[in-house]
Every structure is written in C-alpha cells, then in structure tokens.
Design a protein around this motif. Sequence first.
Motif, short mmCIF file in Angstrom:
data_model
loop_
_atom_site.label_atom_id
_atom_site.label_comp_id
_atom_site.label_asym_id
_atom_site.label_seq_id
_atom_site.Cartn_x
_atom_site.Cartn_y
_atom_site.Cartn_z
N LYS A 114 -16.18 9.23 7.73
CA LYS A 114 -15.96 8.59 6.44
C LYS A 114 -14.56 8.89 5.92
CE LYS A 114 -17.64 8.59 1.68
NZ LYS A 114 -18.58 9.22 0.72
N GLY A 115 -13.86 7.82 5.52
CA GLY A 115 -12.52 8.01 5.00
C GLY A 115 -11.90 6.69 4.61
N VAL A 116 -10.57 6.67 4.51
CA VAL A 116 -9.85 5.47 4.13
C VAL A 116 -8.60 5.36 5.00
CG1 VAL A 116 -8.49 6.61 2.33
CG2 VAL A 116 -8.91 4.16 2.19
N ILE A 117 -8.21 4.14 5.33
CA ILE A 117 -7.00 3.89 6.11
C ILE A 117 -5.82 3.81 5.15
CG2 ILE A 117 -5.87 2.33 7.74
CD1 ILE A 117 -8.72 1.34 8.48
N TYR A 118 -4.73 4.47 5.48
CA TYR A 118 -3.55 4.45 4.62
C TYR A 118 -2.30 4.26 5.45
CZ TYR A 118 -2.32 9.19 6.15
OH TYR A 118 -1.96 10.27 6.90
N LYS A 119 -1.18 3.99 4.77
CA LYS A 119 0.12 3.84 5.42
C LYS A 119 0.90 5.15 5.29
CE LYS A 119 0.27 -0.63 6.61
NZ LYS A 119 0.55 -1.11 7.99
N ASP A 120 1.38 5.68 6.42
CA ASP A 120 2.17 6.90 6.35
C ASP A 120 3.63 6.55 6.06
OD1 ASP A 120 3.21 5.95 8.70
OD2 ASP A 120 2.43 7.57 9.95
N GLN A 121 4.51 7.54 6.10
CA GLN A 121 5.91 7.32 5.76
C GLN A 121 6.63 6.44 6.77
OE1 GLN A 121 7.41 11.32 5.35
NE2 GLN A 121 6.60 11.55 3.27
N MET A 122 6.06 6.29 7.95
CA MET A 122 6.65 5.42 8.98
C MET A 122 5.93 4.07 9.02
SD MET A 122 7.25 8.23 12.01
CE MET A 122 8.15 7.04 13.03
N ASN A 123 5.16 3.78 7.95
CA ASN A 123 4.47 2.51 7.79
C ASN A 123 3.42 2.27 8.88
OD1 ASN A 123 4.15 0.25 6.08
ND2 ASN A 123 5.25 -1.05 7.52
N ARG A 124 2.84 3.35 9.38
CA ARG A 124 1.78 3.25 10.39
C ARG A 124 0.43 3.46 9.74
NH1 ARG A 124 3.95 7.88 14.33
NH2 ARG A 124 3.65 8.92 12.31
#
Length: 213
Positions: A114-124
């Motif tokens: 369980k979690g959420v997808i996010y964008k890291d500092q490299m836009n991944r």
Amino acid sequence: MYDYDHLEEIKVRRDDQKLYTFKKGDFKRLRLQDIKDMLLLLVQQKLTNLTIDERYSLNVALRVFTRQIVIQRRVEDLQLGVESYQKKLNLTKPDTFRSNLRKRTAYTAYPDPKGVIYKDQMNRNRLMRADELHKFNDGMLDDVRSALNDITKGIRMEYIPMRKWSNLDKKRARVMVQDIDKQLYQRRLMRNLEKFVGGRKYGNDLRLLERTI
C-alpha cells in the motif's frame, strides 16, 4: 541529593473526557500528546490546583520521562538505521522501485504494498509506501502531500497529471495525506520535546510547544 520531591502519580484527562491515573511504572503508557498537553498546562501556569512544590515535582518528572522517551526513540532509530525526525536523508533508503511504475499515473494509489506513486527529483515514477513514511525526509513528504492535497481539492497544477480524478482517487489521496500529516506531526513533537529537555527556559518552551500544531 538535589532536593527533588517524589511524585506519586499523575492524572491525565484524555479526549474521551475521562481521568486516567498513572504512576511511575505506568509512564510508558502515556502518549506523546499527553506529555505535550501537561507541559503546556505547566508552562502556561494553569495548574492552579497544585502547590508550588507539586508543580516543581511535576516539572521534574515530565523532564525525566520526556528525556527517556527521546533517548528510546533515538536508540530505535539507530537500530533501524534511520534518523526519523531529522531534516536530512535517512541512512536506510526506502523501497521506492517497482518495475511497473513507468506506465502508471503519478500520485495514484499503489495496491501492494500500500502506498502512492510520486515523482522524484529526476521526474521518475517512484513508490512511497505507507509503512515506510518514516524513511522519507520532510521535504519529500511535503512535496507529495501538496500534490495529493491539490488533487483532493480539484486544484489544477502543472506538476499534476492532466486527468479526471475519480472520487476513489481523491479518497485514497486524503488517506495518504492524513498518514503523512501524522508522520510530520510526530517529528515536530519529538523535536520540540528534545528542545524542552535540553534545558530551555519556560518562555521558549511554550513557544516551541505551541508551534507543534
């Protein structure tokens, strides 16, 4: 030796408006919120039902107990390899990679774990697991929280994918926001408690504690 009195017990009124009595051996059952509430009452000089000696004894007991909590949390963090309430990257990296994240929409829920997808500092696309929030620094938690909060409120921002967010998406986002808020709150509370037992005067204690919420 240091002229400290013995405090036999503490009575705490919790959210259910019931009084609970704690003796020294029961202190470990107290919540951090209980400690914060008692400290606020103490530094605001609202415990008028207690004598000066009793307030002094309560102050000593709270400081000793708070110091024990801080030390215990520090030891647990070291055992986990984590600095959970420091504003820096943790020693143990969170489990953020999944092979199927590239084609998934950012800031949507991930089912297992369980979690959420996010964008890291490299836009991944990366995964923020709900059970690993303590492994993320404050900045990353704030960034993800802001995006999820904008989604729940229907605010269109450039960094949020252009799509129609369903009620289920918004519900899951709200749940994650609540989890992140809880984690950030615990960190602020621990920082303030650390400063309290560090020997600051009452005036600074009050300002620090009042900024917790």
